[in-house]
Write a protein that holds these residues in place. Structure first.
Motif, PDB file in Angstrom:
ATOM      1  N   VAL A 235       0.830  -1.198   0.000  1.00 32.22           N
ATOM      2  CA  VAL A 235       0.000   0.000   0.000  1.00 32.22           C
ATOM      3  C   VAL A 235       0.868   1.253   0.000  1.00 32.22           C
ATOM      4  O   VAL A 235       0.578   2.237  -0.701  1.00 32.22           O
ATOM      5  CB  VAL A 235      -0.945  -0.010   1.214  1.00 32.22           C
ATOM      6  N   ASP A 238       2.201   1.684  -3.492  1.00 33.82           N
ATOM      7  CA  ASP A 238       1.156   2.173  -4.405  1.00 33.82           C
ATOM      8  C   ASP A 238       0.839   3.642  -4.143  1.00 33.82           C
ATOM      9  O   ASP A 238       0.656   4.432  -5.083  1.00 33.82           O
ATOM     10  CB  ASP A 238      -0.110   1.328  -4.240  1.00 33.82           C
ATOM     11  N   THR A 239       0.770   4.005  -2.860  1.00 35.47           N
ATOM     12  CA  THR A 239       0.476   5.394  -2.513  1.00 35.47           C
ATOM     13  C   THR A 239       1.596   6.315  -2.973  1.00 35.47           C
ATOM     14  O   THR A 239       1.352   7.401  -3.526  1.00 35.47           O
ATOM     15  CB  THR A 239       0.283   5.518  -0.994  1.00 35.47           C
ATOM     16  N   ARG A 240       2.827   5.868  -2.748  1.00 36.51           N
ATOM     17  CA  ARG A 240       3.966   6.682  -3.174  1.00 36.51           C
ATOM     18  C   ARG A 240       3.998   6.810  -4.700  1.00 36.51           C
ATOM     19  O   ARG A 240       4.295   7.880  -5.245  1.00 36.51           O
ATOM     20  CB  ARG A 240       5.261   6.054  -2.665  1.00 36.51           C
ATOM     21  N   ILE A 298      -5.327  11.578  -1.982  1.00 34.45           N
ATOM     22  CA  ILE A 298      -5.444  10.243  -1.416  1.00 34.45           C
ATOM     23  C   ILE A 298      -4.092   9.586  -1.183  1.00 34.45           C
ATOM     24  O   ILE A 298      -3.970   8.621  -0.423  1.00 34.45           O
ATOM     25  CB  ILE A 298      -6.329   9.364  -2.339  1.00 34.45           C
ATOM     26  N   SER A 299      -3.055  10.091  -1.860  1.00 37.36           N
ATOM     27  CA  SER A 299      -1.713   9.525  -1.691  1.00 37.36           C
ATOM     28  C   SER A 299      -0.950  10.163  -0.541  1.00 37.36           C
ATOM     29  O   SER A 299       0.150   9.724  -0.218  1.00 37.36           O
ATOM     30  CB  SER A 299      -0.903   9.678  -2.983  1.00 37.36           C
ATOM     31  N   ARG A 300      -1.519  11.187   0.074  1.00 39.73           N
ATOM     32  CA  ARG A 300      -0.852  11.802   1.206  1.00 39.73           C
ATOM     33  C   ARG A 300      -0.911  10.888   2.414  1.00 39.73           C
ATOM     34  O   ARG A 300      -1.883  10.161   2.613  1.00 39.73           O
ATOM     35  CB  ARG A 300      -1.512  13.136   1.563  1.00 39.73           C
ATOM     36  N   ARG A 399     -11.818   2.734  -4.075  1.00 39.32           N
ATOM     37  CA  ARG A 399     -11.244   3.641  -5.078  1.00 39.32           C
ATOM     38  C   ARG A 399     -11.699   3.268  -6.479  1.00 39.32           C
ATOM     39  O   ARG A 399     -11.784   2.092  -6.831  1.00 39.32           O
ATOM     40  CB  ARG A 399      -9.719   3.601  -5.004  1.00 39.32           C
ATOM     41  N   GLN A 424     -11.205   7.791   3.879  1.00 35.39           N
ATOM     42  CA  GLN A 424      -9.853   7.993   4.397  1.00 35.39           C
ATOM     43  C   GLN A 424      -9.812   9.131   5.407  1.00 35.39           C
ATOM     44  O   GLN A 424      -9.211   9.004   6.480  1.00 35.39           O
ATOM     45  CB  GLN A 424      -8.904   8.278   3.229  1.00 35.39           C
TER      46      GLN A 424
END
Length: 454
Positions: A235, A238-240, A298-300, A399, A424
């Protein structure tokens, strides 16, 4: 599926423990009953036979010496036993003590004694269990029969039977309690795994099972922790990746948007075909920009709680409605003014996304309510759509989930990240979000946040 298999595991363990205890206790009770009753009956019969033999010798001696004193002897013997009966050769019965009709004794028993053989038999006379002992007196051509009551022995047997039955029942109950304790103790590690899995499902991927000294549980804990670690790393990657891609796209996207703004302002100067292409491209670029902004959001990483402040939830929602063109004062339903602790920017984003979702996917906003219940502040957003089917009520918060095409506007350009951002942000405030059926039809999206105690 059988009824037993539908029972909870703890109930099945309790039932098996109780059944095994009942079977073991029942077997022991039956064995104890047979051994004890057999021993006591044997003792009672041997005592009665010995006593009858002694009394028969006295009667026989009396017959030899003086038959006229037989009645007095029989009366004396009857004081010690329930009844003593003497059968002489002419068929007359001479009895002493309590009168017992010899014809009520078992015929087979009397025939055996008359045939010259000693015998004893248990029977019931007038509801009283008795033991009849018969001895032939061949020298006198007579038969001696002695009847002894067994009231005390019968009461002892009844007490013993109730005691053994009660012991079996108590053993079954004790087995059930032992099974409950064993099941609770054995399922304790599974409850920890369940709780940890639930925390991971709610988004806390840092949850781990503590080390245990039980060698049977070490592989389970290691497998769970390894899975959670790999999932957390995946995760995070993926977020990064989403954040890096979004950052890289912002510069060329800004350039394209600026260029499109110039073209859009001068679209009237273009031919009809080119003007339509510019309008379509402008729509897709705006959708692209919203998607990039949502991906960046959402990636923060989880928000720093140092940015939290005391927020008037009703005031925040009113401020959002003032800047949102799709909202009108008529849809507001402020039933309470709860105060919460949170990040104002993210909370505003939650409200905006819920309102946009009702507008884009729910055929219009019907009600935006603020309530308070059991120390929890609630935001309720009702729409005029067809509602969300029960199987899809969790999927809509995933998502890139965009709901049913029948409920979306033709001009909808969403990327399906709005409700995922709601989940989130709400989770970061120790709250939860869900969708339910609205009274009267449609969907009701609910956000619940912990209220600050006054």
């Amino acid at each position: 599926m059988s009824l037993v298999s539908r029972l909870p595991l703890r109930a099945r363990v309790m039932a098996w423990f109780s059944l095994v205890s009942l079977v073991v206790a029942g077997a022991l009770a039956v064995a104890t009953w047979h051994l004890s009753t057999g021993y006591m009956l044997g003792q009672r019969e041997r005592s009665a036979i010995a006593q009858a033999n002694g009394n028969a010798r006295l009667v026989e001696a009396q017959l030899r010496r003086n038959p006229d004193g037989l009645a007095e002897l029989m009366t004396g013997l009857g004081a010690e036993v329930e009844s003593a009966v003497l059968l002489v050769d002419d068929g007359d019965w001479i009895s002493g003590g309590n009168r017992v009709d010899p014809l009520r004794l078992p015929a087979a028993f009397l025939d055996t004694v008359r045939g010259g053989q000693g015998a004893h038999q248990r029977t019931v006379l007038d509801g009283v269990p008795v033991l009849a002992v018969g001895l032939p007196l061949p020298d006198q051509s007579a038969t001696y029969v002695e009847v002894s009551p067994m009231r005390e022995l019968d009461r002892t047997f009844r007490f013993l039977s109730w005691l053994l039955v009660a012991g079996a029942v108590v053993s079954a109950l004790a087995g059930a309690l032992l099974g409950r304790w064993a099941a609770t103790h054995a399922l304790r590690p599974l409850r920890r795994v369940t709780a940890a899995a639930a925390e991971a499902a709610r988004g806390d991927l840092a949850v781990r099972l503590p080390a245990t000294g039980d060698p049977d549980l070490v592989p389970l804990a290691e497998a769970f922790n390894d899975t959670a670690e790999r999932l957390q790393q995946r995760v995070a990657r993926d977020t990064r990746f989403a954040g890096d891609v979004s950052h890289e796209l912002r510069s060329p996207l800004t350039t394209m948007l600026n260029a499109m703004a110039v073209l859009y302002r001068r679209r009237e100067e273009l031919p009809a075909g080119s003007r339509q292409a510019v309008e379509l491209l402008d729509t897709d670029l705006r959708r692209f920009r919203r998607m990039v902004d949502d991906l960046l959001e959402i990636s923060r990483p989880d928000q720093d709680r140092s940015t939290f402040e005391l927020v008037d939830l009703a005031g925040l929602v009113l401020a959002v409605t003032e800047h949102h063109a799709a909202l009108s004062p008529e849809v507001l339903d402020v039933a309470a003014h709860p105060w919460i602790t949170g990040d104002r920017r993210r909370l505003e984003r939650v409200v905006v996304n819920l309102v946009d979702n009702a507008t884009r996917h729910g055929k219009g906003l019907v009600r935006l309510g603020i309530t308070s219940r059991d120390g929890r502040a609630r935001i309720e957003v009702d729409d005029a759509g067809s509602g969300v089917p029960a199987p899809d009520r969790e999927r809509v918060f995933e998502r890139f989930s965009r709901g049913s095409p029948a409920d979306r506007e033709a001009t909808d350009s969403g990327a399906g990240l709005g409700l995922a951002l709601v989940t989130q942000h709400v989770r970061g405030h120790d709250g939860r979000a869900w969708v339910e059926e609205r009274p009267g039809g449609g969907a009701r999206f609910v956000v619940e946040l912990p209220e600050v105690a006054e």
